[in-house]
Write a protein that holds these residues in place. Structure first.
Motif, PDB file in Angstrom:
ATOM      1  N   GLY A  66      12.040   6.314   1.579  1.00  0.00           N
ATOM      2  CA  GLY A  66      10.632   6.659   1.805  1.00  0.00           C
ATOM      3  C   GLY A  66       9.817   6.595   0.525  1.00  0.00           C
ATOM      4  O   GLY A  66       8.688   6.114   0.517  1.00  0.00           O
ATOM      5  N   TRP A  67      10.393   7.096  -0.575  1.00  0.00           N
ATOM      6  CA  TRP A  67       9.702   7.043  -1.866  1.00  0.00           C
ATOM      7  C   TRP A  67       9.453   5.604  -2.297  1.00  0.00           C
ATOM      8  O   TRP A  67       8.375   5.272  -2.785  1.00  0.00           O
ATOM      9  CB  TRP A  67      10.510   7.761  -2.932  1.00  0.00           C
ATOM     10  N   VAL A  68      10.465   4.767  -2.147  1.00  0.00           N
ATOM     11  CA  VAL A  68      10.329   3.357  -2.534  1.00  0.00           C
ATOM     12  C   VAL A  68       9.262   2.686  -1.679  1.00  0.00           C
ATOM     13  O   VAL A  68       8.397   1.953  -2.186  1.00  0.00           O
ATOM     14  CB  VAL A  68      11.684   2.610  -2.431  1.00  0.00           C
ATOM     15  N   LYS A  69       9.299   2.949  -0.389  1.00  0.00           N
ATOM     16  CA  LYS A  69       8.314   2.363   0.531  1.00  0.00           C
ATOM     17  C   LYS A  69       6.899   2.796   0.154  1.00  0.00           C
ATOM     18  O   LYS A  69       5.971   1.976   0.125  1.00  0.00           O
ATOM     19  CB  LYS A  69       8.653   2.801   1.955  1.00  0.00           C
ATOM     20  N   GLN A  70       6.717   4.093  -0.172  1.00  0.00           N
ATOM     21  CA  GLN A  70       5.400   4.596  -0.553  1.00  0.00           C
ATOM     22  C   GLN A  70       4.961   4.005  -1.887  1.00  0.00           C
ATOM     23  O   GLN A  70       3.788   3.661  -2.068  1.00  0.00           O
ATOM     24  CB  GLN A  70       5.396   6.121  -0.620  1.00  0.00           C
ATOM     25  N   LYS A  89       5.713   1.091  -3.054  1.00  0.00           N
ATOM     26  CA  LYS A  89       5.272  -0.286  -2.780  1.00  0.00           C
ATOM     27  C   LYS A  89       3.879  -0.297  -2.170  1.00  0.00           C
ATOM     28  O   LYS A  89       3.035  -1.119  -2.543  1.00  0.00           O
ATOM     29  CB  LYS A  89       6.262  -0.981  -1.850  1.00  0.00           C
ATOM     30  N   ALA A  90       3.613   0.618  -1.252  1.00  0.00           N
ATOM     31  CA  ALA A  90       2.283   0.697  -0.637  1.00  0.00           C
ATOM     32  C   ALA A  90       1.232   1.028  -1.688  1.00  0.00           C
ATOM     33  O   ALA A  90       0.133   0.466  -1.689  1.00  0.00           O
ATOM     34  CB  ALA A  90       2.274   1.739   0.486  1.00  0.00           C
ATOM     35  N   ASP A  91       1.564   1.939  -2.610  1.00  0.00           N
ATOM     36  CA  ASP A  91       0.625   2.315  -3.674  1.00  0.00           C
ATOM     37  C   ASP A  91       0.317   1.144  -4.597  1.00  0.00           C
ATOM     38  O   ASP A  91      -0.785   1.061  -5.160  1.00  0.00           O
ATOM     39  CB  ASP A  91       1.178   3.482  -4.492  1.00  0.00           C
ATOM     40  N   ARG A  92       1.269   0.251  -4.767  1.00  0.00           N
ATOM     41  CA  ARG A  92       1.048  -0.937  -5.614  1.00  0.00           C
ATOM     42  C   ARG A  92       0.434  -2.092  -4.831  1.00  0.00           C
ATOM     43  O   ARG A  92       0.199  -3.162  -5.380  1.00  0.00           O
ATOM     44  CB  ARG A  92       2.381  -1.395  -6.212  1.00  0.00           C
ATOM     45  N   GLY A  93       0.211  -1.906  -3.538  1.00  0.00           N
ATOM     46  CA  GLY A  93      -0.363  -2.967  -2.720  1.00  0.00           C
ATOM     47  C   GLY A  93       0.659  -3.967  -2.224  1.00  0.00           C
ATOM     48  O   GLY A  93       0.308  -5.050  -1.768  1.00  0.00           O
ATOM     49  N   GLY A  99      -1.600  -2.626   6.511  1.00  0.00           N
ATOM     50  CA  GLY A  99      -1.991  -1.367   7.129  1.00  0.00           C
ATOM     51  C   GLY A  99      -1.314  -0.145   6.548  1.00  0.00           C
ATOM     52  O   GLY A  99      -1.607   0.975   6.958  1.00  0.00           O
ATOM     53  N   ALA A 100      -0.407  -0.312   5.598  1.00  0.00           N
ATOM     54  CA  ALA A 100       0.272   0.832   4.980  1.00  0.00           C
ATOM     55  C   ALA A 100      -0.727   1.599   4.120  1.00  0.00           C
ATOM     56  O   ALA A 100      -1.488   1.003   3.354  1.00  0.00           O
ATOM     57  CB  ALA A 100       1.442   0.358   4.140  1.00  0.00           C
ATOM     58  N   LEU A 101      -0.738   2.910   4.264  1.00  0.00           N
ATOM     59  CA  LEU A 101      -1.669   3.739   3.506  1.00  0.00           C
ATOM     60  C   LEU A 101      -1.093   4.091   2.140  1.00  0.00           C
ATOM     61  O   LEU A 101       0.090   4.395   2.012  1.00  0.00           O
ATOM     62  CB  LEU A 101      -1.960   5.032   4.268  1.00  0.00           C
ATOM     63  N   THR A 102      -1.957   4.069   1.134  1.00  0.00           N
ATOM     64  CA  THR A 102      -1.547   4.498  -0.195  1.00  0.00           C
ATOM     65  C   THR A 102      -1.502   6.020  -0.214  1.00  0.00           C
ATOM     66  O   THR A 102      -1.991   6.686   0.704  1.00  0.00           O
ATOM     67  CB  THR A 102      -2.525   4.012  -1.273  1.00  0.00           C
TER      68      THR A 102
END
Length: 62
Positions: free
Chosen positions: A8-12, A14-18, A23-26
């Motif tokens: 989950g941390w890795v996925k988040q 990646k979303a934060d880095r775009g 559709g993934a939220l930062t």
């Protein structure tokens, strides 16, 4: 720490880095959404209280 927690941390991150899925939220967007939902709940409660107050005073004025 569990594997799912790390995933989950890795996925988040990646979303934060775009780099996440479309559709993934930062993290910032998630926080803003949380605050907006809280404000919406508070406003809905205020509206309900005002409705009750209005009904009470409308009844008293008759």
């Amino acid at each position: 720490m569990s594997v799912e927690g790390l995933r989950g941390w890795v996925k988040q991150a990646k979303a934060d880095r775009g780099e996440g899925p479309a559709g993934a939220l930062t993290t910032a967007e998630r926080e803003e959404l949380r605050q907006l939902r809280k404000r919406d709940r508070e406003q809905q409660q205020t509206i309900e209280i005002l409705k009750i107050g209005f009904a009470f005073f409308a009844k008293e004025m008759k």
